[in-house]
Design a protein around this motif. Structure first.
Motif, PDB file in Angstrom:
ATOM      1  N   TYR A 190       0.811  -1.222   0.000  1.00 60.51           N
ATOM      2  CA  TYR A 190       0.000   0.000   0.000  1.00 60.51           C
ATOM      3  C   TYR A 190       0.846   1.274   0.000  1.00 60.51           C
ATOM      4  O   TYR A 190       0.555   2.221  -0.729  1.00 60.51           O
ATOM      5  N   LYS A 191       1.882   1.327   0.822  1.00 57.97           N
ATOM      6  CA  LYS A 191       2.691   2.545   0.896  1.00 57.97           C
ATOM      7  C   LYS A 191       3.358   2.830  -0.448  1.00 57.97           C
ATOM      8  O   LYS A 191       3.408   3.987  -0.898  1.00 57.97           O
ATOM      9  N   VAL A 197      -8.912   0.450   4.780  1.00 56.09           N
ATOM     10  CA  VAL A 197      -8.043   1.075   5.779  1.00 56.09           C
ATOM     11  C   VAL A 197      -8.509   0.831   7.218  1.00 56.09           C
ATOM     12  O   VAL A 197      -7.770   1.126   8.164  1.00 56.09           O
ATOM     13  N   LEU A 198      -9.703   0.291   7.411  1.00 52.34           N
ATOM     14  CA  LEU A 198     -10.148  -0.089   8.753  1.00 52.34           C
ATOM     15  C   LEU A 198      -9.967  -1.575   9.017  1.00 52.34           C
ATOM     16  O   LEU A 198     -10.124  -2.037  10.145  1.00 52.34           O
ATOM     17  N   ILE A 207      -1.410  -2.054   7.857  1.00 57.48           N
ATOM     18  CA  ILE A 207      -2.477  -1.079   7.627  1.00 57.48           C
ATOM     19  C   ILE A 207      -2.404   0.038   8.665  1.00 57.48           C
ATOM     20  O   ILE A 207      -2.564   1.229   8.339  1.00 57.48           O
ATOM     21  N   ARG A 208      -2.149  -0.315   9.929  1.00 53.38           N
ATOM     22  CA  ARG A 208      -2.007   0.712  10.964  1.00 53.38           C
ATOM     23  C   ARG A 208      -0.887   1.687  10.616  1.00 53.38           C
ATOM     24  O   ARG A 208      -1.045   2.908  10.710  1.00 53.38           O
ATOM     25  N   GLU A 209       0.254   1.136  10.237  1.00 48.72           N
ATOM     26  CA  GLU A 209       1.402   1.982   9.900  1.00 48.72           C
ATOM     27  C   GLU A 209       1.118   2.839   8.675  1.00 48.72           C
ATOM     28  O   GLU A 209       1.507   4.010   8.621  1.00 48.72           O
ATOM     29  N   TYR A 256       1.031   6.897   8.401  1.00 46.97           N
ATOM     30  CA  TYR A 256       1.878   7.557   7.400  1.00 46.97           C
ATOM     31  C   TYR A 256       1.076   8.585   6.598  1.00 46.97           C
ATOM     32  O   TYR A 256       1.510   9.736   6.422  1.00 46.97           O
ATOM     33  N   VAL A 257      -0.093   8.181   6.140  1.00 44.56           N
ATOM     34  CA  VAL A 257      -0.932   9.089   5.348  1.00 44.56           C
ATOM     35  C   VAL A 257      -1.441  10.247   6.211  1.00 44.56           C
ATOM     36  O   VAL A 257      -1.475  11.401   5.773  1.00 44.56           O
ATOM     37  N   SER A 258      -1.809   9.948   7.451  1.00 46.19           N
ATOM     38  CA  SER A 258      -2.317  10.974   8.356  1.00 46.19           C
ATOM     39  C   SER A 258      -1.291  12.084   8.585  1.00 46.19           C
ATOM     40  O   SER A 258      -1.657  13.255   8.766  1.00 46.19           O
ATOM     41  N   ASN A 259      -0.009  11.721   8.566  1.00 48.83           N
ATOM     42  CA  ASN A 259       1.060  12.685   8.815  1.00 48.83           C
ATOM     43  C   ASN A 259       1.665  13.264   7.538  1.00 48.83           C
ATOM     44  O   ASN A 259       2.636  14.029   7.603  1.00 48.83           O
TER      45      ASN A 259
END
Length: 216
Positions: free
Chosen positions: A145-146, A167-168, A186-188, A192-195
């Motif tokens: 995903y990243k 994503v959930l 998925i958590r990571e 990453y996207v949130s920041n």
């Protein structure tokens, strides 16, 4: 303070009754997937079909890249929303499910809008590095995903959208005791996207959760 409603099956059915109506071929794909056993979980939820449809219409999107197609429900939802001169490039490495999807696109008279590439998505993304899209929809192998996200950022200009599914992760992202590698990934990825200051983003709790990113 307001709070989100818990969406029961009864309430979801009510929402569906007052929302968009699925195209008959979309329903055929759902019915077909229901015969496949557990693998049908790879299908997007109908609520996500409606969401993608409206996002494309509202944003006047014409060129879309999809990473991960399965039997074609999300792709057909995108195709039906695109204008007649719109274009979807769909990436998937499974030749058999792609054949199934192509038959559905043809049946819905949408096959003129789509180009499929059957190989590992990272290889196809290398080939597309000089292309530009209004929107990218990511719904493929979660461990990449990243990388898919980073590649997509280079393919979408300011104001464009990247939408990521799952994503959930069946709600497992909030279970701190779940150390499964996919859940951790998925958590990571969500963190990453949130920041990421290159986008503004929100998680929409439809289906298995969708992150919608707008490029800044």
């Amino acid at each position: 303070m307001g709070a989100n409603l818990e969406i029961t099956e009864k309430l979801q059915n009510y929402i569906n009754d007052f929302g968009l109506t699925l195209n008959p071929v979309q329903q055929e794909i759902i019915d077909y997937n229901n015969t496949l056993g557990d693998i049908k979980r790879m299908q997007v939820d109908p609520s996500q079909c409606y969401f993608l449809h409206l996002i494309i219409k509202i944003s006047n999107i014409k060129n879309v890249l999809e990473i991960g197609t399965f039997t074609g429900l999300s792709a057909l939802s995108i195709l039906l929303a695109l204008p007649n001169d719109g274009k979807l490039i769909a990436l998937d490495k499974n030749e058999e499910t792609n054949k199934v999807a192509l038959n559905f696109f043809k049946k819905a008279n949408q096959d003129h809008k789509i180009e499929t590439k059957i190989k590992p998505a990272l290889e196809s993304l290398n080939e597309l590095k000089n292309n530009k899209f209004d929107m990218v929809f990511i719904d493929a192998d979660k461990m990449n995903y990243k990388e898919y996200y980073e590649r997509s950022l280079k393919l979408v200009d300011k104001g464009g959208l990247i939408i990521i599914d799952n994503v959930l992760w069946h709600g497992e992202v909030v279970d701190k005791d779940n150390l499964d590698k996919y859940t951790i990934n998925i958590r990571e990825f969500n963190s990453y996207v949130s920041n990421d200051k290159r986008v503004e983003q929100i998680i929409v709790p439809l289906g298995d959760g969708m992150t919608v990113c707008r490029i800044l």
